[in-house]
Design an enzyme around this catalytic site. Structure first.
Site, PDB file in Angstrom:
ATOM      1  N   TYR A  93       0.838  -1.199   0.000  1.00 30.19           N
ATOM      2  CA  TYR A  93       0.000   0.000   0.000  1.00 30.19           C
ATOM      3  C   TYR A  93       0.872   1.247   0.000  1.00 30.19           C
ATOM      4  O   TYR A  93       1.824   1.375   0.768  1.00 30.19           O
ATOM      5  CB  TYR A  93      -0.925   0.020   1.227  1.00 30.19           C
ATOM      6  CG  TYR A  93      -1.694   1.306   1.355  1.00 30.19           C
ATOM      7  CD1 TYR A  93      -2.807   1.554   0.556  1.00 30.19           C
ATOM      8  CD2 TYR A  93      -1.285   2.301   2.236  1.00 30.19           C
ATOM      9  CE1 TYR A  93      -3.508   2.737   0.639  1.00 30.19           C
ATOM     10  CE2 TYR A  93      -1.973   3.494   2.335  1.00 30.19           C
ATOM     11  CZ  TYR A  93      -3.082   3.714   1.532  1.00 30.19           C
ATOM     12  OH  TYR A  93      -3.761   4.910   1.609  1.00 30.19           O
ATOM     13  N   ASN A 244       1.634  10.467   6.750  1.00 32.67           N
ATOM     14  CA  ASN A 244       0.638   9.565   7.312  1.00 32.67           C
ATOM     15  C   ASN A 244       0.880   9.349   8.809  1.00 32.67           C
ATOM     16  O   ASN A 244       1.231   8.257   9.257  1.00 32.67           O
ATOM     17  CB  ASN A 244       0.695   8.236   6.556  1.00 32.67           C
ATOM     18  CG  ASN A 244      -0.462   7.318   6.882  1.00 32.67           C
ATOM     19  OD1 ASN A 244      -0.379   6.115   6.686  1.00 32.67           O
ATOM     20  ND2 ASN A 244      -1.559   7.866   7.371  1.00 32.67           N
ATOM     21  N   GLN A 332     -19.413  28.196  57.750  1.00 34.34           N
ATOM     22  CA  GLN A 332     -18.641  27.551  56.686  1.00 34.34           C
ATOM     23  C   GLN A 332     -18.453  28.525  55.533  1.00 34.34           C
ATOM     24  O   GLN A 332     -19.347  29.324  55.240  1.00 34.34           O
ATOM     25  CB  GLN A 332     -19.378  26.314  56.158  1.00 34.34           C
ATOM     26  CG  GLN A 332     -19.670  25.259  57.201  1.00 34.34           C
ATOM     27  CD  GLN A 332     -20.401  24.073  56.605  1.00 34.34           C
ATOM     28  OE1 GLN A 332     -19.950  22.961  56.704  1.00 34.34           O
ATOM     29  NE2 GLN A 332     -21.535  24.303  55.970  1.00 34.34           N
ATOM     30  N   ARG A 338     -14.513  26.290  49.904  1.00 32.47           N
ATOM     31  CA  ARG A 338     -14.531  25.097  50.756  1.00 32.47           C
ATOM     32  C   ARG A 338     -14.412  23.804  49.959  1.00 32.47           C
ATOM     33  O   ARG A 338     -13.832  22.832  50.435  1.00 32.47           O
ATOM     34  CB  ARG A 338     -15.809  25.102  51.606  1.00 32.47           C
ATOM     35  CG  ARG A 338     -15.938  23.939  52.562  1.00 32.47           C
ATOM     36  CD  ARG A 338     -16.899  24.250  53.712  1.00 32.47           C
ATOM     37  NE  ARG A 338     -18.109  24.903  53.291  1.00 32.47           N
ATOM     38  CZ  ARG A 338     -19.290  24.286  53.103  1.00 32.47           C
ATOM     39  NH1 ARG A 338     -19.382  22.981  53.294  1.00 32.47           N
ATOM     40  NH2 ARG A 338     -20.356  24.965  52.746  1.00 32.47           N
ATOM     41  N   ASN A 368       1.194   4.105   8.251  1.00 30.96           N
ATOM     42  CA  ASN A 368       0.680   2.877   7.631  1.00 30.96           C
ATOM     43  C   ASN A 368       1.155   2.813   6.179  1.00 30.96           C
ATOM     44  O   ASN A 368       1.058   3.823   5.473  1.00 30.96           O
ATOM     45  CB  ASN A 368      -0.847   2.872   7.678  1.00 30.96           C
ATOM     46  CG  ASN A 368      -1.446   1.682   6.973  1.00 30.96           C
ATOM     47  OD1 ASN A 368      -1.195   0.558   7.341  1.00 30.96           O
ATOM     48  ND2 ASN A 368      -2.224   1.941   5.943  1.00 30.96           N
ATOM     49  N   LYS A 440     -14.679  46.424  38.516  1.00 28.42           N
ATOM     50  CA  LYS A 440     -16.000  46.159  37.942  1.00 28.42           C
ATOM     51  C   LYS A 440     -15.875  45.730  36.480  1.00 28.42           C
ATOM     52  O   LYS A 440     -16.490  44.749  36.039  1.00 28.42           O
ATOM     53  CB  LYS A 440     -16.902  47.388  38.077  1.00 28.42           C
ATOM     54  CG  LYS A 440     -18.324  47.134  37.602  1.00 28.42           C
ATOM     55  CD  LYS A 440     -19.188  48.371  37.798  1.00 28.42           C
ATOM     56  CE  LYS A 440     -19.545  48.560  39.256  1.00 28.42           C
ATOM     57  NZ  LYS A 440     -20.475  47.504  39.744  1.00 28.42           N
ATOM     58  N   GLU A 468     -13.182  11.115   2.402  1.00 31.09           N
ATOM     59  CA  GLU A 468     -12.369  10.383   1.421  1.00 31.09           C
ATOM     60  C   GLU A 468     -13.120   9.164   0.891  1.00 31.09           C
ATOM     61  O   GLU A 468     -12.735   8.029   1.097  1.00 31.09           O
ATOM     62  CB  GLU A 468     -11.024   9.999   2.072  1.00 31.09           C
ATOM     63  CG  GLU A 468      -9.893   9.727   1.108  1.00 31.09           C
ATOM     64  CD  GLU A 468      -9.708   8.253   0.807  1.00 31.09           C
ATOM     65  OE1 GLU A 468      -9.865   7.879  -0.368  1.00 31.09           O
ATOM     66  OE2 GLU A 468      -9.413   7.496   1.743  1.00 31.09           O
ATOM     67  N   ASN A 471     -13.910   6.043   2.870  1.00 31.34           N
ATOM     68  CA  ASN A 471     -12.833   5.188   3.393  1.00 31.34           C
ATOM     69  C   ASN A 471     -12.495   5.633   4.810  1.00 31.34           C
ATOM     70  O   ASN A 471     -12.396   4.818   5.726  1.00 31.34           O
ATOM     71  CB  ASN A 471     -11.610   5.275   2.480  1.00 31.34           C
ATOM     72  CG  ASN A 471     -10.418   4.501   3.030  1.00 31.34           C
ATOM     73  OD1 ASN A 471     -10.539   3.338   3.391  1.00 31.34           O
ATOM     74  ND2 ASN A 471      -9.267   5.164   3.111  1.00 31.34           N
TER      75      ASN A 471
END
Length: 700
Positions: A93, A244, A332, A338, A368, A440, A468, A471
């Site tokens: 390929y 690739n 708290q 917290r 590939n 502000k 493509e 594919n």
């Protein structure tokens, strides 16, 4: 080499053990290692490249790239195998076939096929070159480094000399121009990588950015880089080997993650500083809470904040004020403080996991077919699918958005006088609050940043389109996700810069607050003793017992509720001190009926004397702070967070902001933002944690 690899594989065949081992140790230590690697003068490509190395080379600094000479042999073997297989008639390929959905086509013209590959992949658009359609040079440099790192491993069928040429371009700071868009990162980053191939083969449309920023053609680029040989005539497989792969997406991801790791650590420290200036309660960092939750990111975030707050002068003062009047603030703190370890912890875990995923990707062989010389075969697979990049970047971007959301929540509390425990509205630092609106505008900007950041938190990888001729029907969108994450990092740096400037303003306001309060207490004590202690005959008066309660009133009252006009009858200070005298008068019994022993009779004299001297004392205290001669020095100098304050105020020269000055918040934020883009904040950040031993405080 193959035997050693197989031996490691047998010990950990699925690589889960290695992946888990990579996440051992603290995040802080990991960041320190990254910074150390980033600052090394030489990056040697030995198959163990880190995101910090990629980020360093991408920055275009003095970092040099050197290829591992021991790779030359295996790279040549792979290249020779491709040539021999083609001569022997082997059908491979991309060597004898067409590409993608048209791989049923055949040719024996291997070199011409590679030239055509580069030609048809040069499908990007650049616009004018200055209108934002060119991939930033730093990202291109990252891609070049990562692609060379992959090809050096000897599974791709390309000559070593081509890799040397790309390294030479990097070292000369000559960068090919790549289109910003046009890749789906499967089958790799085909379109952008084809422009690197176009430059080394001398395509007439190829352009590069010279060290001075000018655009040059391929011939000029080679000349500037000192490359003596001519352009390459591609041999079979070489064009495919260059294009690739996932290097553009993973290269940019490396840059992004270097910054994400630093910014997440900064967010932890800033949460600690936020607690200091808000007079928060450090109990939220107690190790038992986080130990019982089990999550390592949360445990470390809490331990870092605990370290920042341990022994903090602000925490000591806050505790003292809390003991004075437990009802002065809620039991708290709000969630933005917290639960900050619980909020930041998972984001850090995500960023660490993404970092290691991308480091695996940049050290992978991702083209590939793969050339296995040892078995004499070309293996057709799909390592070009950049899913680790797309997924890691989507996850990282969501983590960045969450960090920004917390930062905005903290900023909103900081500038709101209903929530900030005595600081002025908008952190206004001037004498006249009616002509000073402080931060502000900065809060509005922060809302804008946060909104855009939350939008960017949406995933990219669920927008895949079949490509493509069907594919490439699933594809990772890795570079797109990396680009969006780079945008998110930029916004988080804007937010971090704004928050840091606001925190420094709050630190200076606390300094002013303490000095003004001390001046007011001293003045009230003097006036009380002068006007309340004795009667007209010099005898002790019952009004003298008011002094302690008057001072307690001052301690309980927010300084900035009266600082612009301390004797105003409309402000709470005078109202509450008058109430003290009235209460003592009511408790004075029959003595109140006689003017000589009446507490109430002293009220007018006390207030008259106070109006004569208190405004001057408050102004003197304010001026002393401004002139650097304050009686009480700034507490931040005694805190572990001081290096960040020093960085912003001393090194960058930012100012305490008031409406009386012409300096705007944006001017000061910009100083920090520019410095942050240059990485100048890193040393100050790490200095805050230099004494931390990597563990929470022991439970006792």
């Amino acid at each position: 080499m193959a035997c050693a690899w197989r031996s490691r594989s047998r010990a950990d065949p699925l690589n889960w053990g290695k992946a888990a081992e990579e996440l051992s140790g603290s995040h802080l230590e990991a960041v320190k290692r990254m910074v150390e690697e980033y600052r090394k003068p030489v990056v040697t490509m030995e198959g163990a490249t880190t995101i910090a190395m990629v980020a360093a080379v991408a920055a275009g600094s003095d970092t040099r790239v050197e290829l591992d000479e021991s790779a030359r042999g295996r790279v040549k073997e792979s290249s020779d195998w491709v040539m021999n297989s083609m001569m022997n008639g082997t059908d491979s390929y991309g060597v004898t076939t067409g590409f993608g959905a048209t791989s049923h086509r055949r040719t024996k013209e291997g070199g011409a096929l590679q030239r055509e590959l580069i030609r048809f992949l040069n499908a990007g658009a650049f616009g004018t070159g200055t209108d934002g359609h060119v991939l930033p040079a730093a990202a291109t440099r990252a891609a070049m480094l990562v692609r060379v790192n992959t090809l050096l491993q000897g599974y791709s069928g390309i000559r070593f000399e081509i890799l040397e040429t790309i390294a030479t371009l990097l070292n000369a700071n000559v960068t090919p121009c790549l289109p910003l868009r046009g890749t789906i990162t499967a089958s790799g980053d085909l379109v952008p990588l084809s422009y690197i191939a176009g430059l080394v083969t001398g395509r007439p449309n190829s352009m590069a950015t010279a060290p001075d920023g000018s655009k040059v053609n391929a011939a000029e680029a080679f000349k500037i880089a000192g490359i003596q040989h001519g352009f390459f005539e591609l041999q079979p497989k070489e064009g495919l080997a260059m294009v690739n792969g996932t290097a553009v997406g993973s290269g940019l991801a490396s840059m992004v993650l270097f910054e994400a790791n630093v910014l997440s650590l900064l967010a932890e420290v800033l949460s600690g500083v936020f607690c200091e200036v808000m007079n928060g309660k450090p109990e939220f960092t107690d190790h038992l809470t986080h130990k019982l939750k089990h999550h390592p990111g949360q445990i470390e975030a809490a331990a870092i904040m605990e370290h920042i707050l341990e022994g903090s002068s602000y925490m000591m003062l806050a505790k003292k004020l809390g003991e004075l009047d437990p009802l002065m603030k809620p039991k708290q703190d709000r969630y933005a403080l917290r639960t900050s370890p619980q909020w930041l912890g998972p984001q850090i875990e995500v960023i660490r996991a993404a970092t290691k995923s991308i480091e695996r990707e940049i050290n992978s062989v991702n083209d590939n077919p793969l050339i296995d010389v040892s078995r004499g075969k070309a293996i057709h697979g799909g390592n070009f699918q950049g899913t680790p990049i797309g997924v890691s970047m989507d996850n990282t971007r969501l983590a960045i958005a969450a960090i920004g959301k917390l930062m905005f929540a903290q900023f909103s509390e900081l500038v709101n006088d209903f929530y900030n425990n005595g600081l002025p509205s908008n952190l206004s630092g001037g004498r006249n609050p009616s002509l000073d609106y402080g931060f502000k505008g900065a809060e509005i900007a922060m809302a804008s940043y946060c909104s855009e950041l939350q939008f960017l938190g949406n995933p990219v990888t669920n927008h895949v389109q079949s490509a493509e001729q069907h594919n490439q029907d699933v594809n990772s969108l890795g570079l797109i996700s990396s680009r969006k994450t780079a945008e998110a990092i930029d916004i988080l740096k804007l937010m971090s810069s704004t928050f840091l400037v606001a925190l420094c303003q709050a630190i200076d306001l606390r300094h002013l607050e303490e000095n003004v309060k001390n001046a007011v207490k001293s003045c009230v004590k003097t006036v009380a003793r002068k006007t309340l202690s004795t009667d007209n005959n010099g005898h002790l008066h019952n009004a003298r017992f008011c002094e302690k309660d008057l001072l307690l009133t001052i301690d309980r009252e927010a300084v900035f509720a009266y600082a612009d006009d301390p004797c105003s009858a409309n402000y709470p200070l005078m109202q509450k001190m008058r109430a003290v005298l009235v209460e003592h008068a009511l408790a004075n019994g029959e003595a109140e009926a006689h003017v000589e022993t009446s507490v109430f009779a002293k009220l007018a004299m006390f207030e008259q004397e106070l109006r004569a001297v208190l405004p001057k004392e408050v102004e003197a205290a304010r001026s002393a702070v401004e002139n650097g001669t304050a009686a009480q020095q700034n507490r931040i100098a005694e805190c572990r967070s001081y290096p960040l304050y020093r960085f912003v105020r001393k090194e960058l020269g930012t100012e305490y902001l008031t409406g009386e000055k012409t300096r705007s918040p944006g001017e000061e934020v910009d100083k920090v933002f520019v410095a942050m883009n240059q990485g100048k904040h890193i040393d100050a950040l790490l200095e805050c944690l230099k004494e931390w031993n990597g563990e929470p405080l022991p439970l006792c």
